[in-house]
Design a protein around this motif. Structure first.
Motif, PDB file in Angstrom:
ATOM      1  N   PHE A  52      46.955  45.388  36.510  1.00 51.32           N
ATOM      2  CA  PHE A  52      46.393  44.070  36.849  1.00 51.32           C
ATOM      3  C   PHE A  52      46.610  43.810  38.337  1.00 51.32           C
ATOM      4  O   PHE A  52      47.746  43.717  38.801  1.00 51.32           O
ATOM      5  N   HIS A  53      45.514  43.694  39.089  1.00 48.43           N
ATOM      6  CA  HIS A  53      45.560  43.552  40.545  1.00 48.43           C
ATOM      7  C   HIS A  53      44.884  42.259  40.966  1.00 48.43           C
ATOM      8  O   HIS A  53      43.820  41.915  40.439  1.00 48.43           O
ATOM      9  N   VAL A  54      45.487  41.561  41.914  1.00 47.92           N
ATOM     10  CA  VAL A  54      44.986  40.279  42.400  1.00 47.92           C
ATOM     11  C   VAL A  54      44.687  40.405  43.886  1.00 47.92           C
ATOM     12  O   VAL A  54      45.507  40.912  44.653  1.00 47.92           O
ATOM     13  N   GLY A  55      43.498  39.919  44.292  1.00 48.55           N
ATOM     14  CA  GLY A  55      43.098  40.000  45.690  1.00 48.55           C
ATOM     15  C   GLY A  55      43.086  38.649  46.369  1.00 48.55           C
ATOM     16  O   GLY A  55      42.763  37.634  45.755  1.00 48.55           O
ATOM     17  N   SER A  56      43.445  38.660  47.654  1.00 44.30           N
ATOM     18  CA  SER A  56      43.387  37.424  48.446  1.00 44.30           C
ATOM     19  C   SER A  56      42.998  37.760  49.879  1.00 44.30           C
ATOM     20  O   SER A  56      43.165  38.881  50.348  1.00 44.30           O
ATOM     21  N   ARG A  57      42.445  36.759  50.532  1.00 43.30           N
ATOM     22  CA  ARG A  57      42.071  36.886  51.939  1.00 43.30           C
ATOM     23  C   ARG A  57      42.616  35.656  52.642  1.00 43.30           C
ATOM     24  O   ARG A  57      42.264  34.542  52.295  1.00 43.30           O
ATOM     25  N   VAL A  58      43.482  35.866  53.608  1.00 45.25           N
ATOM     26  CA  VAL A  58      44.115  34.793  54.372  1.00 45.25           C
ATOM     27  C   VAL A  58      44.708  33.752  53.409  1.00 45.25           C
ATOM     28  O   VAL A  58      44.529  32.554  53.578  1.00 45.25           O
ATOM     29  N   GLY A  59      45.361  34.236  52.358  1.00 51.01           N
ATOM     30  CA  GLY A  59      46.015  33.351  51.409  1.00 51.01           C
ATOM     31  C   GLY A  59      45.110  32.716  50.376  1.00 51.01           C
ATOM     32  O   GLY A  59      45.580  31.964  49.529  1.00 51.01           O
ATOM     33  N   GLU A  60      43.825  33.001  50.414  1.00 47.76           N
ATOM     34  CA  GLU A  60      42.879  32.412  49.467  1.00 47.76           C
ATOM     35  C   GLU A  60      42.532  33.415  48.366  1.00 47.76           C
ATOM     36  O   GLU A  60      42.156  34.550  48.643  1.00 47.76           O
ATOM     37  N   PHE A  61      42.680  33.005  47.119  1.00 51.04           N
ATOM     38  CA  PHE A  61      42.435  33.856  45.963  1.00 51.04           C
ATOM     39  C   PHE A  61      40.973  34.289  45.921  1.00 51.04           C
ATOM     40  O   PHE A  61      40.062  33.467  46.001  1.00 51.04           O
ATOM     41  N   LEU A  62      40.734  35.608  45.801  1.00 53.41           N
ATOM     42  CA  LEU A  62      39.375  36.148  45.733  1.00 53.41           C
ATOM     43  C   LEU A  62      38.959  36.525  44.324  1.00 53.41           C
ATOM     44  O   LEU A  62      37.787  36.443  43.966  1.00 53.41           O
ATOM     45  N   GLY A  63      39.916  36.999  43.527  1.00 48.63           N
ATOM     46  CA  GLY A  63      39.612  37.459  42.188  1.00 48.63           C
ATOM     47  C   GLY A  63      40.623  38.496  41.749  1.00 48.63           C
ATOM     48  O   GLY A  63      41.662  38.681  42.387  1.00 48.63           O
ATOM     49  N   ASP A 120      35.627  37.498  39.670  1.00 53.04           N
ATOM     50  CA  ASP A 120      35.690  36.711  40.902  1.00 53.04           C
ATOM     51  C   ASP A 120      36.743  35.615  40.786  1.00 53.04           C
ATOM     52  O   ASP A 120      37.475  35.540  39.793  1.00 53.04           O
ATOM     53  N   ALA A 121      36.808  34.747  41.783  1.00 46.71           N
ATOM     54  CA  ALA A 121      37.809  33.686  41.833  1.00 46.71           C
ATOM     55  C   ALA A 121      37.652  32.671  40.716  1.00 46.71           C
ATOM     56  O   ALA A 121      38.591  31.942  40.398  1.00 46.71           O
ATOM     57  N   ARG A 122      36.491  32.623  40.095  1.00 48.19           N
ATOM     58  CA  ARG A 122      36.233  31.701  38.978  1.00 48.19           C
ATOM     59  C   ARG A 122      36.343  32.404  37.629  1.00 48.19           C
ATOM     60  O   ARG A 122      35.896  31.875  36.623  1.00 48.19           O
ATOM     61  N   ALA A 123      36.894  33.624  37.635  1.00 50.28           N
ATOM     62  CA  ALA A 123      37.059  34.448  36.429  1.00 50.28           C
ATOM     63  C   ALA A 123      35.726  34.837  35.803  1.00 50.28           C
ATOM     64  O   ALA A 123      35.653  35.128  34.617  1.00 50.28           O
ATOM     65  N   GLN A 124      34.680  34.869  36.618  1.00 50.51           N
ATOM     66  CA  GLN A 124      33.371  35.331  36.165  1.00 50.51           C
ATOM     67  C   GLN A 124      33.305  36.834  36.390  1.00 50.51           C
ATOM     68  O   GLN A 124      33.692  37.327  37.443  1.00 50.51           O
ATOM     69  N   SER A 125      32.800  37.552  35.401  1.00 51.83           N
ATOM     70  CA  SER A 125      32.731  39.003  35.496  1.00 51.83           C
ATOM     71  C   SER A 125      31.811  39.448  36.631  1.00 51.83           C
ATOM     72  O   SER A 125      30.699  38.955  36.773  1.00 51.83           O
ATOM     73  N   ILE A 126      32.301  40.388  37.424  1.00 54.46           N
ATOM     74  CA  ILE A 126      31.495  41.012  38.475  1.00 54.46           C
ATOM     75  C   ILE A 126      30.927  42.327  37.943  1.00 54.46           C
ATOM     76  O   ILE A 126      29.827  42.716  38.279  1.00 54.46           O
ATOM     77  N   GLY A 127      31.715  43.003  37.097  1.00 56.39           N
ATOM     78  CA  GLY A 127      31.256  44.251  36.520  1.00 56.39           C
ATOM     79  C   GLY A 127      32.404  45.141  36.105  1.00 56.39           C
ATOM     80  O   GLY A 127      33.576  44.796  36.260  1.00 56.39           O
ATOM     81  N   ARG A 128      32.055  46.294  35.586  1.00 59.97           N
ATOM     82  CA  ARG A 128      33.022  47.293  35.154  1.00 59.97           C
ATOM     83  C   ARG A 128      32.837  48.531  36.014  1.00 59.97           C
ATOM     84  O   ARG A 128      31.707  48.927  36.287  1.00 59.97           O
ATOM     85  N   ASP A 188      40.942  42.588  55.943  1.00 60.40           N
ATOM     86  CA  ASP A 188      41.599  41.294  55.838  1.00 60.40           C
ATOM     87  C   ASP A 188      41.942  40.922  54.400  1.00 60.40           C
ATOM     88  O   ASP A 188      42.517  39.879  54.140  1.00 60.40           O
ATOM     89  N   VAL A 189      41.614  41.788  53.436  1.00 56.87           N
ATOM     90  CA  VAL A 189      41.891  41.521  52.023  1.00 56.87           C
ATOM     91  C   VAL A 189      43.190  42.208  51.628  1.00 56.87           C
ATOM     92  O   VAL A 189      43.405  43.383  51.906  1.00 56.87           O
ATOM     93  N   LEU A 190      44.071  41.454  50.981  1.00 58.17           N
ATOM     94  CA  LEU A 190      45.344  41.975  50.502  1.00 58.17           C
ATOM     95  C   LEU A 190      45.291  42.066  48.979  1.00 58.17           C
ATOM     96  O   LEU A 190      44.900  41.102  48.314  1.00 58.17           O
ATOM     97  N   TRP A 191      45.647  43.230  48.445  1.00 59.85           N
ATOM     98  CA  TRP A 191      45.686  43.437  46.996  1.00 59.85           C
ATOM     99  C   TRP A 191      47.127  43.583  46.554  1.00 59.85           C
ATOM    100  O   TRP A 191      47.902  44.315  47.160  1.00 59.85           O
ATOM    101  N   ALA A 192      47.492  42.887  45.476  1.00 61.44           N
ATOM    102  CA  ALA A 192      48.827  42.977  44.907  1.00 61.44           C
ATOM    103  C   ALA A 192      48.724  43.380  43.444  1.00 61.44           C
ATOM    104  O   ALA A 192      47.911  42.832  42.703  1.00 61.44           O
ATOM    105  N   CYS A 193      49.522  44.348  43.053  1.00 59.25           N
ATOM    106  CA  CYS A 193      49.616  44.748  41.645  1.00 59.25           C
ATOM    107  C   CYS A 193      50.706  43.873  41.031  1.00 59.25           C
ATOM    108  O   CYS A 193      51.885  44.089  41.272  1.00 59.25           O
ATOM    109  N   VAL A 194      50.308  42.861  40.265  1.00 60.38           N
ATOM    110  CA  VAL A 194      51.272  41.919  39.709  1.00 60.38           C
ATOM    111  C   VAL A 194      51.799  42.361  38.351  1.00 60.38           C
ATOM    112  O   VAL A 194      52.815  41.850  37.883  1.00 60.38           O
TER     113      VAL A 194
END
Length: 86
Positions: free
Chosen positions: A20-31, A45-53, A10-16
């Motif tokens: 640089f790739h942006v993820g969303s689920r049902v139109g909601e920004f994931l990170g 994540d959606a709050r621009a907090q680092s998840i990791g490398r 259910d997650v859609l990834w777009a290379c903008v």
């Protein structure tokens, strides 16, 4: 690149932009995932907090898709109608 992870269909990834790739689920920004100069991928994540490398784009997008962080919500919901705060 528009693509969904094998583990999160259910997650859609777009290379903008290149790397640089942006993820969303049902139109909601994931990170997002940003390729670093050393070739690794930094995931946020959606709050621009680092998840990791991560070494691969797949690992980075999977980490964002699996992140428990929900998009930021204000403490008190604000109703708006025609651009006027009620």
């Amino acid at each position: 690149m528009n693509d969904s992870s094998d583990h999160h269909p259910d997650v859609l990834w777009a290379c903008v932009e290149d790397g640089f790739h942006v993820g969303s689920r049902v139109g909601e920004f994931l990170g997002y995932v940003d390729r670093q100069p050393d070739g690794s991928y930094a995931a946020f994540d959606a709050r621009a907090q680092s998840i990791g490398r991560f070494d691969t784009l797949h690992d980075a997008t999977s980490a964002v898709s699996s992140s428990d962080s929900a998009p930021a919500q204000p403490d008190d919901a604000v109703d708006q109608k025609d651009g006027v705060v009620l």
